[in-house]
Design a protein around this motif. Structure first.
Motif, PDB file in Angstrom:
ATOM      1  N   LYS A   1       0.721  -1.087   0.286  1.00 61.21           N
ATOM      2  CA  LYS A   1       0.106   0.106   0.076  1.00 61.21           C
ATOM      3  C   LYS A   1       0.901   1.488   0.052  1.00 61.21           C
ATOM      4  O   LYS A   1       2.310   1.067  -0.122  1.00 61.21           O
ATOM      5  CB  LYS A   1      -0.871   0.061   1.141  1.00 61.21           C
ATOM      6  N   LYS A   2       0.342   2.394   0.053  1.00 60.27           N
ATOM      7  CA  LYS A   2       1.202   3.681   0.147  1.00 60.27           C
ATOM      8  C   LYS A   2       2.124   3.762   1.213  1.00 60.27           C
ATOM      9  O   LYS A   2       3.220   4.049   0.967  1.00 60.27           O
ATOM     10  CB  LYS A   2       0.100   4.927   0.064  1.00 60.27           C
ATOM     11  N   ASP A   3       1.839   3.303   2.423  1.00 56.82           N
ATOM     12  CA  ASP A   3       2.699   3.487   3.535  1.00 56.82           C
ATOM     13  C   ASP A   3       2.887   2.246   4.280  1.00 56.82           C
ATOM     14  O   ASP A   3       3.492   2.263   5.518  1.00 56.82           O
ATOM     15  CB  ASP A   3       1.991   4.628   4.792  1.00 56.82           C
ATOM     16  N   TYR A   4       2.216   1.130   3.891  1.00 58.19           N
ATOM     17  CA  TYR A   4       2.268  -0.103   4.684  1.00 58.19           C
ATOM     18  C   TYR A   4       2.149  -1.266   3.685  1.00 58.19           C
ATOM     19  O   TYR A   4       1.710  -1.050   2.628  1.00 58.19           O
ATOM     20  CB  TYR A   4       1.235  -0.168   5.559  1.00 58.19           C
ATOM     21  N   VAL A   5       2.568  -2.531   4.252  1.00 53.36           N
ATOM     22  CA  VAL A   5       2.436  -3.786   3.519  1.00 53.36           C
ATOM     23  C   VAL A   5       1.242  -4.556   4.335  1.00 53.36           C
ATOM     24  O   VAL A   5       1.057  -4.759   5.248  1.00 53.36           O
ATOM     25  CB  VAL A   5       3.615  -4.673   3.440  1.00 53.36           C
ATOM     26  N   ALA A   6       0.240  -5.035   3.448  1.00 56.60           N
ATOM     27  CA  ALA A   6      -0.825  -6.193   3.926  1.00 56.60           C
ATOM     28  C   ALA A   6      -0.481  -7.418   3.493  1.00 56.60           C
ATOM     29  O   ALA A   6      -0.129  -7.792   2.497  1.00 56.60           O
ATOM     30  CB  ALA A   6      -2.116  -5.697   3.162  1.00 56.60           C
ATOM     31  N   VAL A   7      -0.345  -8.249   4.565  1.00 53.23           N
ATOM     32  CA  VAL A   7      -0.051  -9.517   4.579  1.00 53.23           C
ATOM     33  C   VAL A   7      -1.187 -10.482   4.880  1.00 53.23           C
ATOM     34  O   VAL A   7      -1.998 -10.547   5.786  1.00 53.23           O
ATOM     35  CB  VAL A   7       1.114  -9.961   5.666  1.00 53.23           C
ATOM     36  N   HIS A   8      -1.476 -11.144   3.496  1.00 53.20           N
ATOM     37  CA  HIS A   8      -2.790 -11.976   3.510  1.00 53.20           C
ATOM     38  C   HIS A   8      -2.536 -13.471   3.708  1.00 53.20           C
ATOM     39  O   HIS A   8      -1.368 -14.105   3.521  1.00 53.20           O
ATOM     40  CB  HIS A   8      -3.313 -11.811   2.153  1.00 53.20           C
ATOM     41  N   THR A   9      -3.233 -13.993   4.980  1.00 53.92           N
ATOM     42  CA  THR A   9      -3.176 -15.396   5.243  1.00 53.92           C
ATOM     43  C   THR A   9      -4.623 -15.811   5.367  1.00 53.92           C
ATOM     44  O   THR A   9      -5.461 -15.062   5.144  1.00 53.92           O
ATOM     45  CB  THR A   9      -2.626 -15.477   6.725  1.00 53.92           C
ATOM     46  N   PRO A  10      -4.952 -17.090   5.432  1.00 56.71           N
ATOM     47  CA  PRO A  10      -6.231 -17.454   5.240  1.00 56.71           C
ATOM     48  C   PRO A  10      -7.192 -17.062   6.481  1.00 56.71           C
ATOM     49  O   PRO A  10      -8.343 -16.959   6.319  1.00 56.71           O
ATOM     50  CB  PRO A  10      -6.033 -18.993   5.277  1.00 56.71           C
ATOM     51  N   ALA A  11      -6.403 -16.799   7.394  1.00 55.10           N
ATOM     52  CA  ALA A  11      -7.167 -16.266   8.806  1.00 55.10           C
ATOM     53  C   ALA A  11      -7.427 -14.909   8.905  1.00 55.10           C
ATOM     54  O   ALA A  11      -8.292 -14.419   9.490  1.00 55.10           O
ATOM     55  CB  ALA A  11      -6.560 -17.035   9.949  1.00 55.10           C
ATOM     56  N   GLN A  12      -6.313 -14.198   8.156  1.00 54.99           N
ATOM     57  CA  GLN A  12      -6.473 -12.530   8.495  1.00 54.99           C
ATOM     58  C   GLN A  12      -5.472 -11.817   7.556  1.00 54.99           C
ATOM     59  O   GLN A  12      -4.762 -12.581   6.753  1.00 54.99           O
ATOM     60  CB  GLN A  12      -5.860 -12.524  10.081  1.00 54.99           C
ATOM     61  N   VAL A  13      -5.877 -10.552   7.647  1.00 57.41           N
ATOM     62  CA  VAL A  13      -4.655  -9.648   6.947  1.00 57.41           C
ATOM     63  C   VAL A  13      -4.016  -8.868   7.868  1.00 57.41           C
ATOM     64  O   VAL A  13      -4.749  -8.087   8.600  1.00 57.41           O
ATOM     65  CB  VAL A  13      -5.692  -8.827   5.834  1.00 57.41           C
ATOM     66  N   ILE A  14      -2.981  -8.676   7.972  1.00 56.84           N
ATOM     67  CA  ILE A  14      -2.002  -8.214   8.824  1.00 56.84           C
ATOM     68  C   ILE A  14      -1.332  -6.965   8.255  1.00 56.84           C
ATOM     69  O   ILE A  14      -0.515  -7.065   7.226  1.00 56.84           O
ATOM     70  CB  ILE A  14      -0.946  -8.977   9.601  1.00 56.84           C
ATOM     71  N   ASP A  15      -1.546  -5.866   8.730  1.00 54.89           N
ATOM     72  CA  ASP A  15      -1.020  -4.267   8.257  1.00 54.89           C
ATOM     73  C   ASP A  15       0.249  -4.410   8.885  1.00 54.89           C
ATOM     74  O   ASP A  15       0.184  -4.134  10.167  1.00 54.89           O
ATOM     75  CB  ASP A  15      -1.999  -3.283   8.199  1.00 54.89           C
ATOM     76  N   THR A  16       1.391  -3.807   8.278  1.00 55.37           N
ATOM     77  CA  THR A  16       2.578  -3.629   9.097  1.00 55.37           C
ATOM     78  C   THR A  16       3.364  -2.286   8.121  1.00 55.37           C
ATOM     79  O   THR A  16       3.173  -2.276   6.935  1.00 55.37           O
ATOM     80  CB  THR A  16       3.496  -4.712   8.845  1.00 55.37           C
ATOM     81  N   LEU A  17       3.949  -1.371   8.955  1.00 56.12           N
ATOM     82  CA  LEU A  17       4.544  -0.246   8.402  1.00 56.12           C
ATOM     83  C   LEU A  17       5.807  -0.800   7.917  1.00 56.12           C
ATOM     84  O   LEU A  17       6.832  -0.707   8.705  1.00 56.12           O
ATOM     85  CB  LEU A  17       4.575   0.817   9.563  1.00 56.12           C
TER      86      LEU A  17
END
Length: 225
Positions: A150-166
């Motif tokens: 994304k613009k300022d972060y990365v979205a990590v997609h797993t089957p259970a959740q999406v984790i946003d990290t800067l």
């Protein structure tokens, strides 16, 4: 970081290369030279990983110079003479850029170098700790479907959740085992084992659709055979 040296007898050509290298966070321009002979001390001393080399120069032909180096680095030829292409590939150069070349074409060439220099990982970590807000979340690598920049972060997609990290997608890519993940777009990295189908410019991971960028198509096709 890939250390590179540029050799070209045209000042403008060196300026263009300097500009292109500055746009690639994984490249470091160690030095530029107008003559191949001037570069010998660096090549024989601290060395480099990549040589961006012109062919038709006054003192010595670039291909002759490359063959004379005892332990030559990987080379990308940059020349206005397309007729030397066959000789270049016979010399096992990574790529052949015909002037004037765009940044996109330059990026494609240096990504080939990046692939060649990537270490073979026999074994590595099976999980990562990802910082999200004020938490450190453990994520098994085998659970990662894809990463979306994304613009300022990365979205990590797993089957259970999406984790946003800067962080940036490039920084995240350095932490992932290259044999299991491939960048397919400026904004996406996917797990090779999670790809269920590819149709034209789209990768399917289950019900999710990921676009394939033109600059990354060749590497993706190579990886999937």
């Amino acid at each position: 970081m890939i250390k590179c040296i540029a050799i070209d007898d045209e000042f403008l050509a060196l300026e263009i290369i300097e500009n292109y290298v500055s746009k690639c966070p994984f490249l470091e321009l160690v030095a530029t030279f107008a003559s191949p002979l001037e570069a010998l001390s660096v090549l024989n001393g601290t060395g480099c990983d990549l040589l961006l080399l012109d062919i038709n120069m006054p003192q010595v032909n670039g291909l002759d110079f490359l063959s004379a180096i005892a332990n030559p680095p990987l080379a990308v030829l940059t020349t206005a003479y397309p007729q030397f292409a066959l000789a270049g590939f016979e010399a096992d150069v990574v790529d052949y850029l015909v002037k004037p070349f765009s940044f996109e074409r330059f990026l494609k060439a240096v990504q080939k170098v990046q692939s060649r220099l990537a270490p073979v990982q026999v074994s590595g970590p099976e999980y990562l700790f990802i910082r999200s807000a004020h938490r450190m979340i453990r994520v098994d690598l085998d659970d990662i479907l894809l990463l979306e920049g994304k613009k300022d972060y990365v979205a990590v997609h797993t089957p259970a959740q999406v984790i946003d990290t800067l962080t940036t997608l490039t920084a995240f890519q350095d932490k992932l085992p290259g044999k299991d993940f491939v960048r397919v777009h400026r904004s996406f990295i996917v797990a090779l084992s999670k790809i269920t189908a590819i149709e034209r410019n789209i990768i399917y991971i289950g019900e999710m659709k990921v676009p394939i960028g033109d600059l990354f198509r060749e590497e993706l096709l190579r990886r999937i055979g």
